[in-house]
Design a protein around this motif. Structure first.
Motif, PDB file in Angstrom:
ATOM      1  N   VAL A  32       0.855  -1.192   0.000  1.00 19.51           N
ATOM      2  CA  VAL A  32       0.000   0.000   0.000  1.00 19.51           C
ATOM      3  C   VAL A  32       0.892   1.243   0.000  1.00 19.51           C
ATOM      4  CG1 VAL A  32      -1.806   1.264   1.231  1.00 19.51           C
ATOM      5  CG2 VAL A  32      -1.799  -1.242   1.216  1.00 19.51           C
ATOM      6  N   ALA A  58      -2.358   8.265  -5.428  1.00 20.84           N
ATOM      7  CA  ALA A  58      -2.105   9.338  -6.401  1.00 20.84           C
ATOM      8  C   ALA A  58      -1.833   8.735  -7.783  1.00 20.84           C
ATOM      9  CB  ALA A  58      -0.910  10.162  -5.942  1.00 20.84           C
ATOM     10  N   VAL A  65       5.997  16.531  -0.342  1.00 25.21           N
ATOM     11  CA  VAL A  65       6.713  17.610   0.350  1.00 25.21           C
ATOM     12  C   VAL A  65       8.044  17.055   0.857  1.00 25.21           C
ATOM     13  CG1 VAL A  65       6.648  19.271   2.233  1.00 25.21           C
ATOM     14  CG2 VAL A  65       4.537  18.651   1.057  1.00 25.21           C
ATOM     15  N   CYS A  66       9.146  17.618   0.372  1.00 22.51           N
ATOM     16  CA  CYS A  66      10.460  17.033   0.665  1.00 22.51           C
ATOM     17  C   CYS A  66      11.547  18.046   0.341  1.00 22.51           C
ATOM     18  CB  CYS A  66      10.647  15.772  -0.191  1.00 22.51           C
ATOM     19  SG  CYS A  66      12.112  14.803   0.238  1.00 22.51           S
ATOM     20  N   GLY A  67      12.747  17.830   0.881  1.00 22.63           N
ATOM     21  CA  GLY A  67      13.889  18.666   0.537  1.00 22.63           C
ATOM     22  C   GLY A  67      14.556  18.235  -0.756  1.00 22.63           C
ATOM     23  N   ASP A  68      14.214  17.052  -1.226  1.00 19.17           N
ATOM     24  CA  ASP A  68      14.742  16.504  -2.487  1.00 19.17           C
ATOM     25  C   ASP A  68      16.238  16.207  -2.423  1.00 19.17           C
ATOM     26  OD1 ASP A  68      12.163  16.964  -3.527  1.00 19.17           O
ATOM     27  OD2 ASP A  68      12.739  18.942  -4.284  1.00 19.17           O
ATOM     28  N   ARG A 125      10.884  15.099  -6.145  1.00 19.62           N
ATOM     29  CA  ARG A 125      10.199  13.855  -5.794  1.00 19.62           C
ATOM     30  C   ARG A 125       9.236  13.406  -6.891  1.00 19.62           C
ATOM     31  NH1 ARG A 125      10.274  12.151  -0.496  1.00 19.62           N
ATOM     32  NH2 ARG A 125       9.054  10.419  -1.328  1.00 19.62           N
ATOM     33  N   ALA A 184       3.167   0.918   3.317  1.00 21.13           N
ATOM     34  CA  ALA A 184       4.208   1.852   2.855  1.00 21.13           C
ATOM     35  C   ALA A 184       3.512   3.160   2.520  1.00 21.13           C
ATOM     36  CB  ALA A 184       4.924   1.271   1.642  1.00 21.13           C
ATOM     37  N   ALA A 208       8.619  20.004   9.104  1.00 15.85           N
ATOM     38  CA  ALA A 208       9.407  20.829   8.190  1.00 15.85           C
ATOM     39  C   ALA A 208       8.508  21.442   7.132  1.00 15.85           C
ATOM     40  CB  ALA A 208      10.507  19.992   7.543  1.00 15.85           C
ATOM     41  N   TRP A 241      17.598  24.559   5.116  1.00 16.68           N
ATOM     42  CA  TRP A 241      18.417  24.025   4.025  1.00 16.68           C
ATOM     43  C   TRP A 241      18.174  24.796   2.733  1.00 16.68           C
ATOM     44  CZ3 TRP A 241      14.037  21.188   5.638  1.00 16.68           C
ATOM     45  CH2 TRP A 241      13.052  21.010   4.670  1.00 16.68           C
ATOM     46  N   ALA A 298       5.211  16.192   8.373  1.00 14.35           N
ATOM     47  CA  ALA A 298       5.927  15.659   9.541  1.00 14.35           C
ATOM     48  C   ALA A 298       7.006  14.662   9.127  1.00 14.35           C
ATOM     49  CB  ALA A 298       4.933  14.985  10.470  1.00 14.35           C
ATOM     50  N   GLY A 317       9.418   2.319   5.772  1.00 16.04           N
ATOM     51  CA  GLY A 317       9.602   3.755   5.550  1.00 16.04           C
ATOM     52  C   GLY A 317       8.954   4.624   6.617  1.00 16.04           C
ATOM     53  N   ASP A 318       8.335   5.722   6.185  1.00 16.97           N
ATOM     54  CA  ASP A 318       7.728   6.654   7.145  1.00 16.97           C
ATOM     55  C   ASP A 318       6.625   5.977   7.958  1.00 16.97           C
ATOM     56  OD1 ASP A 318       9.376   8.682   6.326  1.00 16.97           O
ATOM     57  OD2 ASP A 318       7.781  10.085   5.780  1.00 16.97           O
ATOM     58  N   VAL A 323      12.647   7.757   9.793  1.00 17.26           N
ATOM     59  CA  VAL A 323      13.509   8.912   9.479  1.00 17.26           C
ATOM     60  C   VAL A 323      14.663   9.014  10.492  1.00 17.26           C
ATOM     61  CG1 VAL A 323      13.593  11.447   9.307  1.00 17.26           C
ATOM     62  CG2 VAL A 323      11.662  10.193   8.321  1.00 17.26           C
ATOM     63  N   GLU A 329      16.835  12.774   7.328  1.00 18.36           N
ATOM     64  CA  GLU A 329      16.841  12.039   6.055  1.00 18.36           C
ATOM     65  C   GLU A 329      15.908  10.832   6.153  1.00 18.36           C
ATOM     66  OE1 GLU A 329      20.651  10.268   5.292  1.00 18.36           O
ATOM     67  OE2 GLU A 329      20.134   9.800   3.201  1.00 18.36           O
ATOM     68  N   ALA A 332      16.537   7.242   2.091  1.00 16.66           N
ATOM     69  CA  ALA A 332      17.428   6.079   2.139  1.00 16.66           C
ATOM     70  C   ALA A 332      16.860   5.011   3.073  1.00 16.66           C
ATOM     71  CB  ALA A 332      18.815   6.502   2.616  1.00 16.66           C
TER      72      ALA A 332
END
Ligand SMILES: Cc1cc2nc3c(=O)[nH]c(=O)nc-3n(C[C@H](O)[C@H](O)[C@H](O)COP(=O)(O)OP(=O)(O)OC[C@H]3O[C@@H](n4cnc5c(N)ncnc54)[C@H](O)[C@@H]3O)c2cc1C
Length: 440
Positions: A32, A58, A65-68, A125, A184, A208, A241, A298, A317-318, A323, A329, A332
């Motif tokens: 998922v 999606a 939403v990410c810093g990439d 992303r 996931a 963030a 950043w 978050a 993952g999240d 994280v 990060e 990874a």
């Protein structure tokens, strides 16, 4: 066939051959969410010959939403999956991390290691996640986009046996069945919550915000991090950043940890505005040059949700709160957990009885603990310390004036060491992580 009859069949049927979906199941494994953790899980499962069904609410390309920013640790996971990360394929490399704080500016190259490449990357992303999902499809995983999982299908014992879904159109609710389901589905992981797995409030959490600006600094070959985030007299635990995207824009954002008093009562957008207003105008981080809305999300850290295996559901993952608490990060760790998880399921799948399969699946949380438990414990200590403004100020002031110490800090904070045969710093960090307790 009734649901009950189906469940009895799937539970008792000896499995063994890879790709042995029974008549009334839709897949060997349902994943998922098709972000980095889901796509990586599906990729390795498909490679092992299992029938994998990925359900993604999606449609790609989709934003997140990410810093990439991708450290060498993330680069390794991409290379492992056969992603072409060459500049010719459009990937912008970076040489290291530039740290700005206490009036000083340090450029710290990524460490030279056997285990990880000596460069990082940036990638929006929308593009990264689609690349990974397509890799999983190319390996044989089935992907349904625009399909939202609304809840679990349970058997009499409360074990998950599939999921219910809906689409954006008025299609009727559907169900998909598999003996193993992977959550996931990101930070809020509705599926985990529906199975009774809430977030833990004894683990760190970050928040963030980020946006993009057109900027002459778009092709910076260092990731840049700013330690001076002030709330009046208080130095906040977190960092800002600036990551050049190589496409005319910079990804600019900031994040804070929940270990400080400021966490709940900070206006993040205002903090971002104030921080950027102190920058040279020619960098272009002004309202006129902003190309996207400021969006926040978050960062669930240090095993923020456990157990990682519960009644047929495995978390990656999240969703699993993976994280890194030292640096925020997550990509990874999402991908690494996906790989560990896939290899565990593939082994379980080859066991002939349900009891044996169950025993193998129970090994997944143990494998995560062994790999990350000690390091995350150190990370939790770190976030407690920097949550105290005095310590944060002391660490920034004294760290920034000692480049050798900052080199060590980069290795520790980015979790970049050689597991064996590294230098003295690697041995110290690995030793500390090994010695640190790994509480459940
Ligand atoms: C502001 C910010 C900046 C960050 N910067 C960085 C960075 O620079 N580098 C880094 O490594 N990490 C960064 N992170 C962390 C990183 O974004 C996450 O750790 C990473 O996205 C986790 O991947 P994931 O696959 O577990 O979850 P996600 O990327 O969140 O993917 C989950 C997927 O599941 C889908 N989904 C959710 N619910 C359902 C459902 N019910 N049915 C079907 N599909 C569903 C979603 O649409 C999504 O595609 C940042 C995070 C934030 C908030």
């Amino acid at each position: 066939m009734t649901e009950h009859a189906h469940l009895a069949t799937s539970a008792d049927t000896p499995r063994g051959a890879a790709g042995s979906v029974t008549r009334d199941e839709d897949a060997d494994v349902i994943v998922v969410g098709a972000g980095p953790s889901g796509a990586t899980t599906a990729y390795y499962l498909a490679q092992a010959g299992l029938d994998v069904l990925m359900l993604e609410k999606a449609r790609f390309p989709r934003d997140k939403v990410c810093g990439d920013g991708l450290t060498p640790r993330a680069v390794k996971t991409l290379v492992d999956m056969g992603v072409d990360v060459s500049p010719e394929a459009g990937w912008l490399r970076n040489k290291g991390l530039r740290v700005i704080g206490a009036g000083l500016r340090l450029e710290l190259p990524w460490p030279e290691l056997n285990a990880y490449p000596g460069y990082g990357l940036v990638r929006p992303r929308s593009s990264l996640d689609e690349t990974l999902a397509r890799r999983a499809q190319a390996a044989g995983a089935k992907l349904l986009e625009g399909v939202t999982v609304t809840g679990p299908l349970l058997d009499d014992q409360g074990t998950i046996k599939g999921v219910k879904t809906r689409t954006a159109t008025d299609d009727p609710e559907r169900t998909f069945r598999a003996p193993v389901v992977v959550a996931a589905d990101g930070n809020s992981s509705r599926l985990s919550v529906a199975m009774g797995l809430a977030k833990r409030d004894d683990r760190p959490m970050g928040v963030a915000v980020r946006t993009y600006y057109t900027s002459p600094r778009h092709d910076d070959d260092y990731l840049e991090s700013w330690l001076d985030l002030w709330d009046g007299e208080r130095l906040l635990p977190g960092y800002g950043w600036i990551f050049g995207m190589g496409d005319g824009t910079s990804n600019v954002g900031l994040g804070l940890l929940n270990t400080s008093k400021a966490f709940g009562n900070t206006d993040y957008r205002e903090l971002l505005r104030r921080w950027l207003s102190s920058m040279p105008e020619e960098w272009g981080y002004t309202e006129e040059n902003r190309t996207e809305p400021v969006r926040g999300a978050a960062l669930p850290m240090a095993f923020n949700r456990t157990p990682h295996y519960y009644r047929g559901l495995l978390l990656a993952g999240d969703a699993a709160g993976m994280v890194n608490p030292f640096n925020g990060e997550g990509i990874a760790y999402a991908m690494e957990s996906g790989e560990i998880l896939a290899r565990t399921i593939a082994q379980a799948h080859a066991r002939p009885t349900r009891a044996e399969r169950e025993r193998v699946l129970r090994g997944y949380p143990v494998a995560l603990q062994q790999r990350y438990g000690g390091y995350y414990t150190l990370g939790r200590l770190f976030v407690q310390l920097i949550g105290q403004p005095k310590f944060m100020r002391y660490a920034t002031k004294h760290g920034m004036s000692r480049p050798a110490l900052m080199k060590f800090a980069l290795k520790l904070l980015a979790n970049l060491t050689d597991p064996s045969g590294g230098d003295a710093q690697d041995r110290v960090i690995n030793g500390l992580a090994r010695l640190a307790p790994t509480p459940r």
